[in-house]
Every structure is written in C-alpha cells, then in structure tokens.
Design an enzyme around this catalytic site. Structure first.
Site, PDB file in Angstrom:
ATOM      1  N   GLY A  48       0.765  -1.241   0.000  1.00 54.79           N
ATOM      2  CA  GLY A  48       0.000   0.000   0.000  1.00 54.79           C
ATOM      3  C   GLY A  48       0.795   1.289   0.000  1.00 54.79           C
ATOM      4  N   GLU A 102       4.009   3.760   6.320  1.00 52.66           N
ATOM      5  CA  GLU A 102       2.810   2.939   6.136  1.00 52.66           C
ATOM      6  C   GLU A 102       1.733   3.770   5.453  1.00 52.66           C
ATOM      7  OE1 GLU A 102       1.386   0.227   5.896  1.00 52.66           O
ATOM      8  OE2 GLU A 102       1.331  -0.982   7.700  1.00 52.66           O
ATOM      9  N   ASP A 103       0.945   3.118   4.613  1.00 57.96           N
ATOM     10  CA  ASP A 103      -0.146   3.831   3.961  1.00 57.96           C
ATOM     11  C   ASP A 103      -1.211   4.229   4.977  1.00 57.96           C
ATOM     12  OD1 ASP A 103      -0.816   1.185   4.426  1.00 57.96           O
ATOM     13  OD2 ASP A 103      -1.697   0.836   2.455  1.00 57.96           O
ATOM     14  N   ASP A 106      -4.730   1.251  11.008  1.00 61.04           N
ATOM     15  CA  ASP A 106      -6.135   0.989  11.309  1.00 61.04           C
ATOM     16  C   ASP A 106      -6.214   0.549  12.776  1.00 61.04           C
ATOM     17  OD1 ASP A 106      -8.838   0.491  10.862  1.00 61.04           O
ATOM     18  OD2 ASP A 106      -8.510  -1.464   9.979  1.00 61.04           O
ATOM     19  N   LYS A 134      -6.276   6.214  11.080  1.00 65.34           N
ATOM     20  CA  LYS A 134      -7.668   6.001  11.508  1.00 65.34           C
ATOM     21  C   LYS A 134      -7.686   5.984  13.029  1.00 65.34           C
ATOM     22  CE  LYS A 134      -9.835   3.268   7.844  1.00 65.34           C
ATOM     23  NZ  LYS A 134     -10.302   1.909   7.506  1.00 65.34           N
ATOM     24  N   PHE A 155     -13.821   2.839   5.352  1.00 64.79           N
ATOM     25  CA  PHE A 155     -12.919   2.211   4.389  1.00 64.79           C
ATOM     26  C   PHE A 155     -12.600   3.167   3.237  1.00 64.79           C
ATOM     27  CE2 PHE A 155     -11.577  -0.672   1.050  1.00 64.79           C
ATOM     28  CZ  PHE A 155     -10.696  -1.479   1.753  1.00 64.79           C
ATOM     29  N   VAL A 156     -11.320   3.242   2.895  1.00 64.55           N
ATOM     30  CA  VAL A 156     -10.883   4.135   1.808  1.00 64.55           C
ATOM     31  C   VAL A 156     -10.025   3.377   0.790  1.00 64.55           C
ATOM     32  CG1 VAL A 156     -10.966   6.322   3.093  1.00 64.55           C
ATOM     33  CG2 VAL A 156      -8.931   4.885   3.258  1.00 64.55           C
TER      34      VAL A 156
HETATM   35  P1  IMP Z   1      -3.886  -2.707  11.018  1.00 68.39           P
HETATM   36  O1  IMP Z   1      -2.895  -3.804  11.320  1.00 68.39           O
HETATM   37  O2  IMP Z   1      -5.257  -3.010  11.545  1.00 68.39           O
HETATM   38  O3  IMP Z   1      -3.396  -1.340  11.468  1.00 68.39           O
HETATM   39  O4  IMP Z   1      -4.104  -2.716   9.467  1.00 68.39           O
HETATM   40  C1  IMP Z   1      -3.316  -2.029   8.628  1.00 68.39           C
HETATM   41  C2  IMP Z   1      -3.493  -2.532   7.211  1.00 68.39           C
HETATM   42  O5  IMP Z   1      -4.866  -2.825   6.895  1.00 68.39           O
HETATM   43  C3  IMP Z   1      -3.061  -1.455   6.246  1.00 68.39           C
HETATM   44  O6  IMP Z   1      -1.683  -1.516   5.977  1.00 68.39           O
HETATM   45  C4  IMP Z   1      -3.940  -1.725   5.051  1.00 68.39           C
HETATM   46  O7  IMP Z   1      -3.303  -2.654   4.212  1.00 68.39           O
HETATM   47  C5  IMP Z   1      -5.198  -2.346   5.605  1.00 68.39           C
HETATM   48  N1  IMP Z   1      -6.298  -1.327   5.705  1.00 68.39           N
HETATM   49  C6  IMP Z   1      -6.823  -0.835   6.846  1.00 68.39           C
HETATM   50  N2  IMP Z   1      -7.798   0.064   6.593  1.00 68.39           N
HETATM   51  C7  IMP Z   1      -7.880   0.148   5.251  1.00 68.39           C
HETATM   52  C8  IMP Z   1      -8.716   0.936   4.358  1.00 68.39           C
HETATM   53  O8  IMP Z   1      -9.570   1.758   4.752  1.00 68.39           O
HETATM   54  N3  IMP Z   1      -8.500   0.743   3.031  1.00 68.39           N
HETATM   55  C9  IMP Z   1      -7.571  -0.117   2.541  1.00 68.39           C
HETATM   56  N4  IMP Z   1      -6.774  -0.873   3.338  1.00 68.39           N
HETATM   57  C10 IMP Z   1      -6.929  -0.741   4.673  1.00 68.39           C
HETATM   58 MG    MG Z   2      -0.485  -1.688   4.211  1.00 76.17          MG
END
Ligand code: IMP
Ligand code: MG
Length: 177
Positions: A48, A102-103, A106, A134, A155-156
């Site tokens: 991402g 990181e993109d 979440d 987020k 979600f984006v």
């Molecule tokens: P985390 O481990 O829950 O912080 O998830 C992070 C990963 O989930 C990111 O690197 C994204 O690949 C994916 N992700 C979380 N939210 C979104 C979203 O809104 N759109 C697209 N990918 C997302």
């Molecule tokens: Mg990612």
C-alpha cells in the site's frame, strides 16, 4: 472528482490529489529538517505504501535511503499468536535512524507485532510515519509519530490503498459510499 466503482462497491471523493501532495510535501520538509546529517533509512511497507513512499522520497533533499519490505504473518509457536516477519529486509538496521512508512494505520495490529523485532535490531531511533491515521480504530498501543491525515473509521481506497487488490492506481483517495 467523481464517484468510482470498484467491484461491487461505490466510493466517493474524499482527499484530492492536490491535498495529498501538499501534506506529503510538508512531511518531507519536516524530515529534511529533523533528519539532516542523520542519513535516515525509510522502511516502506508494501504494497500500500508505494505511491506515498515515492512521492515523499522525491521531495527529500537530505541524504536518505529507502528499502521496501512486505510483512507476512504466520502463527507463532508462542501462545501470543501472530508473529510478523519482514520479507526482503536486506539492509542492516543497526545504529540507523529508521522511519517506517505505512499507507494507513487501522487497528495497529500489524505494526504492534512487528515493532519489537525492529527494536531488537539495535536501531538508533525508530519512528512511524503514516499517510492516513484512523485514530478511532486504533486498538493496539502503537505510537504514530507522523501522520499526514487523521481520518474517520471508514474504508478508503486510492493512492496505493486497495479494495480486494483494486483501486491503488487513483491519485486521489475515495471513501466507501
Ligand atoms: P492494522 O494492522 O489493523 O493497522 O491494518 C493495517 C493494514 O490494513 C493497512 O496496511 C492496510 O493494508 C489495511 N487497511 C486498513 N484500513 C484500510 C482501508 O480503509 N482501506 C484499505 N486498506 C486498509
Ligand atoms: Mg499496508
């Protein structure tokens, strides 16, 4: 900007290409000041973050390195569950000033499980920079040091972020309708 359809879902414009470029440029400026003379190593998390990384890196005027890794999770032998490893990490991080790119963050789960491994490599410093934060979704104790945008828990897609593999090619960011 117009509504876009990806597979079964519709997305509406959320952040324009101009807004994104502006924030990314500001972040690059900040790094140019804070990391001058430190030759930081940007650790970009695939997939991402590839556009965010490219645009940010082009705006750096200091000596800096970049490397790309993919995080893979597997069930660890310990009872704590998931273990995350970095595939493609071929640079020695010892004594380096590392900035994770990181993109989006979440829940923070991925980074929470990955950070201890980086810290064990005796880095000089470790910071986290994200394009999108987020904030309401954060469920793990991860400290985000730099964020271009704080966004709601929706979600984006676009600018590197995907829905089921698609939508990464947009230069703007769209939110689920
Ligand atoms: P985390 O481990 O829950 O912080 O998830 C992070 C990963 O989930 C990111 O690197 C994204 O690949 C994916 N992700 C979380 N939210 C979104 C979203 O809104 N759109 C697209 N990918 C997302
Ligand atoms: Mg990612």
């Amino acid at each position: 900007m117009e509504t876009v359809s990806i597979l079964d879902k519709q997305f509406v414009p959320y952040l324009s290409a101009e807004e994104i470029q502006e924030k990314v440029a500001l972040l690059a400026q900040q790094f140019n000041q804070e990391y001058a003379g430190k030759k930081p190593l940007f650790l970009s998390i695939l997939n991402g973050s590839f556009l965010f990384t490219a645009d940010l890196f082009k705006k750096l005027t200091i000596d800096a390195e970049v490397c790309f890794v993919k995080l893979a999770s597997y069930k660890g032998v310990s009872s704590t569950g998931n273990v995350i490893t970095a595939i493609g990490l071929d640079t020695n991080l010892k004594d380096r000033h590392v900035i994770i790119l990181e993109d989006i963050i979440d829940t923070g789960k991925t980074l929470h499980h990955f950070l201890p491994q980086l810290q064990s490599l005796q880095v000089a410093s470790l910071k986290i920079a994200v394009l999108l934060n987020k904030t309401e979704a954060l469920a793990y104790p991860v400290k985000v040091d730099y964020a271009c945008f704080d966004i709601p828990n929706k979600f984006v897609v676009g600018y590197g972020l995907d829905y089921d593999g698609l939508g990464r090619n947009y230069d703007a960011i769209y939110q689920l309708k």
